[in-house]
Write an enzyme that holds these catalytic residues in place. Structure first.
Site, mmCIF file in Angstrom:
data_model
loop_
_atom_site.group_PDB
_atom_site.id
_atom_site.type_symbol
_atom_site.label_atom_id
_atom_site.label_comp_id
_atom_site.label_asym_id
_atom_site.label_seq_id
_atom_site.Cartn_x
_atom_site.Cartn_y
_atom_site.Cartn_z
ATOM 1 N N ASP A 273 0.818 -1.213 0.000
ATOM 2 C CA ASP A 273 0.000 0.000 0.000
ATOM 3 C C ASP A 273 0.860 1.274 0.000
ATOM 4 O O ASP A 273 0.398 2.340 0.365
ATOM 5 C CB ASP A 273 -0.984 -0.001 1.182
ATOM 6 C CG ASP A 273 -0.261 -0.165 2.509
ATOM 7 O OD1 ASP A 273 0.987 -0.353 2.498
ATOM 8 O OD2 ASP A 273 -0.924 -0.102 3.560
ATOM 9 N N HIS B 233 22.852 3.772 -19.558
ATOM 10 C CA HIS B 233 21.798 4.052 -18.572
ATOM 11 C C HIS B 233 22.117 3.415 -17.219
ATOM 12 O O HIS B 233 21.212 3.004 -16.491
ATOM 13 C CB HIS B 233 20.435 3.573 -19.087
ATOM 14 C CG HIS B 233 19.927 4.404 -20.222
ATOM 15 N ND1 HIS B 233 18.904 4.010 -21.054
ATOM 16 C CD2 HIS B 233 20.307 5.615 -20.683
ATOM 17 C CE1 HIS B 233 18.697 4.939 -21.968
ATOM 18 N NE2 HIS B 233 19.538 5.931 -21.768
ATOM 19 N N ASP C 250 19.018 18.801 -17.041
ATOM 20 C CA ASP C 250 19.619 17.523 -17.425
ATOM 21 C C ASP C 250 21.089 17.791 -17.741
ATOM 22 O O ASP C 250 21.414 18.300 -18.811
ATOM 23 C CB ASP C 250 18.861 16.997 -18.662
ATOM 24 C CG ASP C 250 19.387 15.663 -19.147
ATOM 25 O OD1 ASP C 250 20.228 15.071 -18.470
ATOM 26 O OD2 ASP C 250 18.932 15.225 -20.224
ATOM 27 N N HIS D 38 12.953 14.132 -21.562
ATOM 28 C CA HIS D 38 12.939 13.964 -23.023
ATOM 29 C C HIS D 38 11.629 14.581 -23.461
ATOM 30 O O HIS D 38 10.592 13.911 -23.504
ATOM 31 C CB HIS D 38 13.019 12.483 -23.411
ATOM 32 C CG HIS D 38 14.327 11.863 -23.011
ATOM 33 N ND1 HIS D 38 14.539 10.514 -22.973
ATOM 34 C CD2 HIS D 38 15.505 12.424 -22.631
ATOM 35 C CE1 HIS D 38 15.780 10.261 -22.586
ATOM 36 N NE2 HIS D 38 16.381 11.418 -22.360
ATOM 37 N N TYR E 14 32.572 6.437 -25.352
ATOM 38 C CA TYR E 14 32.519 5.304 -24.423
ATOM 39 C C TYR E 14 33.374 4.188 -25.000
ATOM 40 O O TYR E 14 33.034 3.640 -26.052
ATOM 41 C CB TYR E 14 31.066 4.841 -24.242
ATOM 42 C CG TYR E 14 30.127 6.013 -24.036
ATOM 43 C CD1 TYR E 14 29.881 6.520 -22.761
ATOM 44 C CD2 TYR E 14 29.533 6.660 -25.131
ATOM 45 C CE1 TYR E 14 29.058 7.626 -22.574
ATOM 46 C CE2 TYR E 14 28.716 7.769 -24.960
ATOM 47 C CZ TYR E 14 28.482 8.243 -23.680
ATOM 48 O OH TYR E 14 27.676 9.344 -23.515
ATOM 49 N N ARG F 195 30.837 11.814 -20.947
ATOM 50 C CA ARG F 195 29.758 12.577 -21.592
ATOM 51 C C ARG F 195 29.766 13.962 -20.967
ATOM 52 O O ARG F 195 30.054 14.113 -19.774
ATOM 53 C CB ARG F 195 28.393 11.903 -21.390
ATOM 54 C CG ARG F 195 27.241 12.656 -22.071
ATOM 55 C CD ARG F 195 25.944 11.839 -22.222
ATOM 56 N NE ARG F 195 25.364 11.391 -20.978
ATOM 57 C CZ ARG F 195 25.457 10.162 -20.496
ATOM 58 N NH1 ARG F 195 26.124 9.233 -21.161
ATOM 59 N NH2 ARG F 195 24.898 9.836 -19.334
#
Ligand code: GLY
Ligand code: MN
Ligand code: MN
Length: 461
Positions: free
Chosen positions: A38, A255, A283, A373, A406, A423
């Site tokens: 719950d 990710h 972001d 996004h 990468y 990145r």
């Protein structure tokens, strides 16, 4: 908290009503979602619904009636939860229809309990239904039921909407161009996240000193906790997405969000984290050395990604097409991959055969706004020119620019680059004359990162 700007939200509804011309729109918010037994996930309203209402409570539906008949007026109607003292003691404040009407500027408000009774009446004799089919099967069932009720009244002289238009597509077009009110929120959201990235660099530098002295390991999720702390402390209500805190080789998993490893001396740390401020996302990705100093191989690849990011940001300007920043980043990255013996061939050959995708497999950005996004088309139907049919960048668009590199261990890769993942991501507003980097306060040159971390270290020695 930002002051609620009634006129802003009314203007958005009026714009949608004008675009609808005639018909009825049904726009429900998101349901609450059970996490386990719950316990619920933290509630997040539907972005389309929120964009038009500013209303954050679950169990709410916006109904808009557009009329091109001069005798009847356009109407904004909200269905929401009733006031309920018992429930409010347990779960917290609810506006209730009466207060919601004045606070949020609707023409009419009703209890959500009246929805089934009222919707067939509101849909009767409307030419078009503006509703997003397929977004929620629960709502599809409800809407179909109401539609059938209206159709059952045909012999009584009532007509049902003849066509269904995807209302989200109309709203998407509006959301693609940010208003000054939205830009202000996005700037502030970006600033909070930028400050958090700077603090993370200082935190890791300070902790690194301690770790080396006393064997206190720094864990990825400890750094993640610093972000949550900074976000909440500075007025953000939530992270905009699950933070990626990826030490060393973990950065090569795009990710990665396990965030459960110990940081290692000599590794880079990639952090992709942004916050949400009154619904608006930031972001940001920054990559920095755990020990505060880039190794020569790390520096080579970092400077390459940074150069590609600067080129991509330069290409993010009005009248350029959507893909221009990606193309600008690729030009630089591919030449670098050849120079560093990661790719073989000429620049044209590598661009053509796509071998660069071994090291750069994603695109250079996405729209940004209420959703990280964000909604909005990346292509247009017409006109098609030599650049294809990419959307054209316009003042008021907000997007990310996020090239990376990468390098997974492989036979065809020089060993000194193995397991480096980088990145660099910023949030960019297209302006009349070019762009504004909303996240400019997050440090990103090698010199600035090393200086910031050296300073933080010196305070901990
Ligand atoms: N943080 C998600 C992305 O960069 O697209
Ligand atoms: Mn992004
Ligand atoms: Mn990101």
């Amino acid at each position: 908290m930002t002051m609620f700007n009634l006129k802003e939200f009314q203007a958005r509804r009026n714009q949608l009503l004008a675009n609808m011309v005639e018909g009825v729109a049904i726009i429900p918010t998101a349901p609450e979602v059970i996490r386990n037994r719950d316990s619920h996930y933290p509630y997040r309203f539907d972005s389309h619904f929120y964009y038009l209402t500013g209303f954050k409570e679950p169990d709410s539906v916006l109904v808009l009636i557009a009329s091109d008949d001069s005798k009847s007026e356009n109407k904004s109607i909200l269905f929401c939860r009733d006031k309920d003292m018992e429930r409010e003691i347990w779960d917290g404040f609810r506006y209730g229809p009466e207060a919601a009407k004045t606070t949020f500027g609707f023409d009419e408000t009703y209890s959500i309990a009246q929805l089934d009774d009222m919707l067939p009446k509101l849909m009767a004799n409307q030419s078009k239904l503006f509703y997003s089919l397929g977004a929620s099967s629960d709502w599809d069932v409800k809407v179909t039921g109401w539609l059938n009720k209206v159709k059952d009244l045909a012999r009584a002289g009532v007509s049902a909407p003849e066509s269904i238009v995807d209302v989200r597509q109309l709203i998407d077009v509006q959301r693609l161009l940010k208003t000054p009110y939205e830009i202000d929120l996005m700037r502030r959201s970006a600033n909070i996240a930028a400050g958090a990235h700077n603090r993370a660099m200082m935190f890791v530098a300070g902790k690194f000193v301690k770790a080396n002295q006393n064997e206190y390991a720094i864990k990825e999720n400890e750094v993640e906790a610093e972000f949550l702390h900074e976000f909440y402390k500075n007025g953000s209500q939530s992270p905009a997405y699950t933070s990626i805190v990826a030490g060393g080789a973990n950065a090569c998993t795009l990710h990665y969000n396990a965030n459960n490893c110990v940081l290692k001396n000599g590794d880079l740390l990639l952090i992709d984290a942004g916050c949400e401020l009154d619904g608006y996302a930031s972001d940001i990705t920054r990559t920095f050395p755990v020990n505060g100093k880039f190794s020569p191989a790390q520096k080579d690849l970092y400077e390459l990604v940074l150069a590609s990011q600067f080129a991509a940001i330069d290409a993010a300007k009005p009248n350029n097409h959507w893909n221009a920043p990606h193309e600008a980043a690729l030009e630089i990255l591919v030449q670098g991959f050849i120079d560093f013996k990661l790719c073989k061939g000429t620049k044209e050959e590598v661009l053509e055969n796509g071998s660069y995708r071994q090291f750069y497999m994603h695109r250079t950005g996405h729209w940004l706004g209420l959703d990280v996004h964000d909604v909005g088309q990346y292509t247009i139907k017409e006109p098609k020119d030599k650049a294809g049919n990419w959307a054209i960048l316009e003042p008021g668009n907000t997007l990310t620019v996020e090239p990376g590199c990468y390098v997974r261990p492989a036979d065809n890769v020089p060993e000194h680059f193995w397991s480096i993942g980088i990145r660099i991501e910023d949030d960019v507003l297209i302006t009349k004359t070019g762009n504004e980097v909303l996240t400019k306060n997050a440090v990103k040159t090698v010199a600035d990162i090393e200086a910031l971390m050296a300073d933080a270290k010196s305070k901990h020695v």
